[in-house]
Design an enzyme around this catalytic site. Structure first.
Site, PDB file in Angstrom:
ATOM      1  N   ASP A 214       0.888  -1.060  -0.007  1.00 46.94           N
ATOM      2  CA  ASP A 214      -0.191  -0.083  -0.051  1.00 46.94           C
ATOM      3  C   ASP A 214       0.836   1.350  -0.004  1.00 46.94           C
ATOM      4  O   ASP A 214       0.740   2.171   0.822  1.00 46.94           O
ATOM      5  CB  ASP A 214      -0.684   0.229   1.329  1.00 46.94           C
ATOM      6  CG  ASP A 214      -1.780  -1.270   1.400  1.00 46.94           C
ATOM      7  OD1 ASP A 214      -1.953  -1.984   0.524  1.00 46.94           O
ATOM      8  OD2 ASP A 214      -1.929  -1.535   2.686  1.00 46.94           O
TER       9      ASP A 214
ATOM     10  N   GLU B   6     -11.153   0.081  -3.501  1.00 44.18           N
ATOM     11  CA  GLU B   6     -10.749   0.651  -2.458  1.00 44.18           C
ATOM     12  C   GLU B   6      -9.210   1.343  -3.255  1.00 44.18           C
ATOM     13  O   GLU B   6      -9.099   1.509  -4.326  1.00 44.18           O
ATOM     14  CB  GLU B   6     -10.303  -0.362  -1.508  1.00 44.18           C
ATOM     15  CG  GLU B   6      -9.164  -1.421  -2.201  1.00 44.18           C
ATOM     16  CD  GLU B   6      -9.017  -2.645  -1.187  1.00 44.18           C
ATOM     17  OE1 GLU B   6      -9.515  -2.659  -0.003  1.00 44.18           O
ATOM     18  OE2 GLU B   6      -8.199  -3.470  -1.579  1.00 44.18           O
TER      19      GLU B   6
HETATM   20  O1  FUB Z   1      -3.245  -3.428   3.472  1.00 42.70           O
HETATM   21  C1  FUB Z   1      -4.782  -3.895   3.782  1.00 42.70           C
HETATM   22  C2  FUB Z   1      -5.387  -3.173   2.744  1.00 42.70           C
HETATM   23  O2  FUB Z   1      -5.244  -4.152   1.650  1.00 42.70           O
HETATM   24  C3  FUB Z   1      -5.553  -1.924   2.114  1.00 42.70           C
HETATM   25  O3  FUB Z   1      -5.996  -1.077   2.886  1.00 42.70           O
HETATM   26  C4  FUB Z   1      -6.425  -2.410   0.816  1.00 42.70           C
HETATM   27  O4  FUB Z   1      -6.124  -1.066   0.080  1.00 42.70           O
HETATM   28  C5  FUB Z   1      -5.444  -3.601   0.388  1.00 42.70           C
HETATM   29  O5  FUB Z   1      -4.368  -3.142  -0.374  1.00 42.70           O
END
Ligand code: FUB
Length: 345
Positions: free
Chosen positions: A32, A239
């Protein structure tokens, strides 16, 4: 995910050997990436993936991260420095569990780290921690930001100096629980024919510690101006929000989650609407896909992650960087992380 060959082991090795980029660090797992240029260097604010033995489930409980390590680089091919533990869940007064994707911003010589974390009721909120240095250590505020929810904050500074936060993530990121002003622990994603759940945007207050307004929905539409539908899983928001500006245009980019693409949409102002333009990155090894886009010394770069080092363990990821190129008309050239072998599933 489907394998691109009869033999998954051979397929994995072929992808790894054809990778266009190598992991930035291997001494810890990192994911991330939020990359920024601060004080003339690239600073990367990643999640710090660890194996805690928490069983895997659809809520992402196995992404059980407990601290942040900040990385920096003087040049894109240079040594990557790990600045050590910059913020620990143990020191966050309102903490429940799971430090997910963070981002950072700088204003008036102070650095602000924004992070999602489940509170003691197991609801994701967004917190802020402050430092005098881009590498921390960061001191967390006593409480999460008022009115904050869900995950994956991205903080963008516009040319007029105003800061905006983009955030949200469905499924384990809980955004489906916030479809109305009232929190609904049983909230579900929309029906296939309904508009997809939208990411959120809010201007930040002058002190950088709170929202200046109630978060709004950020509309993503197709070329005909129609909102992307929930069934449009190759294009709709899941996301991993990121915002950058190129030649005066706003580029909102994000992950489609279960179809594993990074996509982008463009607009004329920080609030949108944003028109879907296309894909930036085809799927990587691993389930999640997440990124940031940053300009440095006349070139643009895509920071992302994959699971080559952990041999496919979805919650143990490693950062990578590849150059990102624009076409004359401002569209972004598609990046295939494993060259011609890159899967398009
Ligand atoms: O790292 C945890 C979660 O996985 C992140 O918040 C999302 O974007 C995905 O990459």
């Amino acid at each position: 995910m489907k394998n691109n060959s009869e033999n998954p082991v051979n397929a994995f090795e072929a992808l790894v050997s054809n990778a266009i980029a190598q992991p930035l660090v291997e001494h810890i797992y990192t994911a991330d990436p939020a990359a920024h240029v601060f004080e003339g260097k690239i600073y990367i604010y990643p999640s710090h993936d660890v194996e805690t033995g928490t069983p895997e489930n659809d809520n992402g409980d196995h992404f059980d991260m407990r601290d942040y390590h900040i990385l920096s680089m003087d040049s894109i091919d240079g040594e990557v420095k790990d600045h050590g533990n910059a913020l620990d869940v143990k020191n966050i007064p309102w903490a429940g569990r799971q430090l997910w994707d963070s981002d950072a911003a700088c204003k008036d010589g102070k650095y602000y780290l924004y992070f999602p974390l489940k509170d003691k009721q197991d609801i994701f909120r967004i917190g802020v921690a402050v430092s005098d240095s881009p590498s921390g250590p960061f001191k967390p505020e006593e409480k999460p930001m008022k009115g904050s929810y869900s995950i994956d904050p991205c903080v963008f500074q516009d040319d007029d100096g105003a800061f905006y936060m983009y955030f949200g993530g469905i499924w384990g990121g809980q955004l489906q629980r916030w479809r109305t002003a009232q929190y609904d622990a049983n909230g579900t994603t929309p029906e296939a024919h309904e508009p997809a759940i939208a990411p959120r945007v809010a201007k930040l207050a002058d002190d950088m510690l709170e929202f200046a307004e109630t978060p709004k929905e950020l509309l993503i539409v197709d070329k005909a101006g129609n909102p992307l539908l929930a069934s449009d899983e190759d294009r709709r928001f899941f996301e991993a929000s990121w915002m950058h500006k190129y030649k005066g245009k706003y580029y909102f980019s994000y992950s489609t989650g279960n179809t594993h693409y990074l996509c982008y949409a463009t607009g004329d102002n920080p609030y949108g609407p944003f028109t879907y333009e296309g894909k930036i990155l085809t799927p990587v090894i691993g389930w999640t896909t997440h990124h940031s886009i940053v300009g440095f010394k006349d070139k643009w770069y895509l920071f992302y992650h994959d699971c080559t080092v952990s041999e496919g363990k979805t919650h143990l990821r490693s950062l990578k960087v590849s150059e990102l190129k624009y076409n004359e008309d401002g569209t972004i050239q598609l990046i295939r992380p494993y060259g011609e072998l890159s899967p398009n599933w």
